[in-house]
Design a protein around this motif. Structure first.
Motif, PDB file in Angstrom:
ATOM      1  N   PHE A 165       0.669  -1.105  -0.157  1.00  0.00           N
ATOM      2  CA  PHE A 165       0.116  -0.006   0.104  1.00  0.00           C
ATOM      3  C   PHE A 165       0.878   1.220  -0.082  1.00  0.00           C
ATOM      4  N   LYS A 166       0.616   2.259  -0.809  1.00  0.00           N
ATOM      5  CA  LYS A 166       1.442   3.531  -0.923  1.00  0.00           C
ATOM      6  C   LYS A 166       0.338   4.512  -0.519  1.00  0.00           C
ATOM      7  N   GLU A 167       0.963   5.606   0.213  1.00  0.00           N
ATOM      8  CA  GLU A 167       0.299   6.790   0.517  1.00  0.00           C
ATOM      9  C   GLU A 167       1.229   7.784   0.727  1.00  0.00           C
ATOM     10  N   PRO A 168       0.922   8.985   0.616  1.00  0.00           N
ATOM     11  CA  PRO A 168       1.679  10.106   0.772  1.00  0.00           C
ATOM     12  C   PRO A 168       2.230  10.374   2.157  1.00  0.00           C
ATOM     13  N   ASP A 169       3.398  10.487   2.485  1.00  0.00           N
ATOM     14  CA  ASP A 169       3.925  10.911   3.930  1.00  0.00           C
ATOM     15  C   ASP A 169       3.813  12.532   3.941  1.00  0.00           C
TER      16      ASP A 169
ATOM     17  N   ARG B 197       5.394  18.141   4.400  1.00  0.00           N
ATOM     18  CA  ARG B 197       5.333  19.372   5.208  1.00  0.00           C
ATOM     19  C   ARG B 197       6.730  19.840   5.535  1.00  0.00           C
ATOM     20  N   GLU B 198       7.527  18.863   6.022  1.00  0.00           N
ATOM     21  CA  GLU B 198       8.839  19.255   6.392  1.00  0.00           C
ATOM     22  C   GLU B 198       9.668  19.906   5.454  1.00  0.00           C
ATOM     23  N   ALA B 199       9.602  19.140   4.318  1.00  0.00           N
ATOM     24  CA  ALA B 199      10.489  19.512   3.077  1.00  0.00           C
ATOM     25  C   ALA B 199       9.798  20.845   2.586  1.00  0.00           C
ATOM     26  N   LEU B 200       8.606  21.285   2.663  1.00  0.00           N
ATOM     27  CA  LEU B 200       8.052  22.600   2.037  1.00  0.00           C
ATOM     28  C   LEU B 200       8.699  23.560   3.062  1.00  0.00           C
ATOM     29  N   LEU B 201       8.683  23.437   4.433  1.00  0.00           N
ATOM     30  CA  LEU B 201       8.995  24.492   5.303  1.00  0.00           C
ATOM     31  C   LEU B 201      10.529  24.610   4.973  1.00  0.00           C
TER      32      LEU B 201
END
Length: 177
Positions: A142-146, A151-155
Motif C-alpha cells: 500500500f502506498k500513501e503520501p507521507d 510538510r517538513e520539505a516544504l518548510l
C-alpha cells in the motif's frame, strides 16, 4: 393539561441576508456623511436584534445537535459492548453444543443449529512466518503520501516538494461558551 412555552420569534431571513442589511446600512451612512438619522437608527436596532436572535438560534441548534451526537456516541459505545457479549454468548453456546455432539436443539421459543461457515476457505500463516519472509507475489503493498515529510520539505524550502504540494494556512474554528 395544556402547557404553553414562550417562544422568541426568529426572523425568516438567513444570517447572510441579515449581514447584507448591515452592508446596506454602511452604504447609507457613507452617503449621509456618517449622520445617523432616526430611520437609520431604527433600522440598525432592528437588524442588530435580528442578528442576535439568529446567532442565538444557531448556537441553540449547535448545542442540541452536539447533545444528540454525544448521546448517539454513548449508545454506539454501549452497542459495541453488547455486540461483544452477544458474540461471547454465541461462541460459548456453540462450544457447549459441539462438546455435547449436538448440531440442532429445539426449545419452545428457539431452534439452535451449529452450521458450517460458507465463503472462502480461511488461511492461516504458520506462527514463525512474517510478512518479510514471504515471496513477493504473496505480499500486498500500500502506498500513501507521507504528509509529515512533505510538510517538513516544504518548510525547509525543498524546490521539488513545491512542484506538487503547498503549505496551507491554518484554518479557524468556532467556540461557543
Amino acid at each position: 393539561m395544556n402547557t404553553t412555552q414562550t417562544v422568541t420569534p426568529t426572523t425568516k431571513e438567513s444570517l447572510f441576508e441579515i449581514g447584507e442589511h448591515f452592508y446596506a446600512l454602511e452604504s447609507l451612512l457613507i452617503e449621509s456623511g456618517g449622520e445617523i438619522t432616526d430611520e437609520v437608527d431604527q433600522w440598525l436596532n432592528e437588524y442588530e436584534g435580528k442578528e442576535v436572535q439568529k446567532i442565538e438560534a444557531y448556537c441553540y441548534l449547535i448545542q442540541k445537535f452536539e447533545e444528540i451526537a454525544d448521546e448517539a456516541q454513548r449508545l454506539a459505545e454501549r452497542s459495541t459492548g453488547y455486540r461483544k457479549k452477544v458474540s461471547s454468548l454465541k461462541e460459548r453456546l456453540k462450544l457447549y453444543l459441539e462438546y455435547r455432539g449436538k448440531e440442532k436443539v429445539e426449545t419452545s421459543r428457539f431452534t439452535v443449529t451449529v452450521c458450517g461457515n460458507g465463503g472462502l476457505l480461511p488461511v492461516k500463516l504458520q506462527e514463525d512466518v512474517s510478512t518479510d519472509s514471504l515471496p513477493e507475489q504473496f505480499i500486498r503493498v500500500f502506498k500513501e503520501p507521507d504528509m509529515s515529510r512533505i510538510r517538513e520539505a516544504l518548510l525547509e524550502g525543498d524546490e521539488q516538494a513545491h512542484l506538487f504540494a503547498k503549505v496551507e494556512p491554518r484554518g479557524t474554528h468556532l467556540r461557543i461558551k
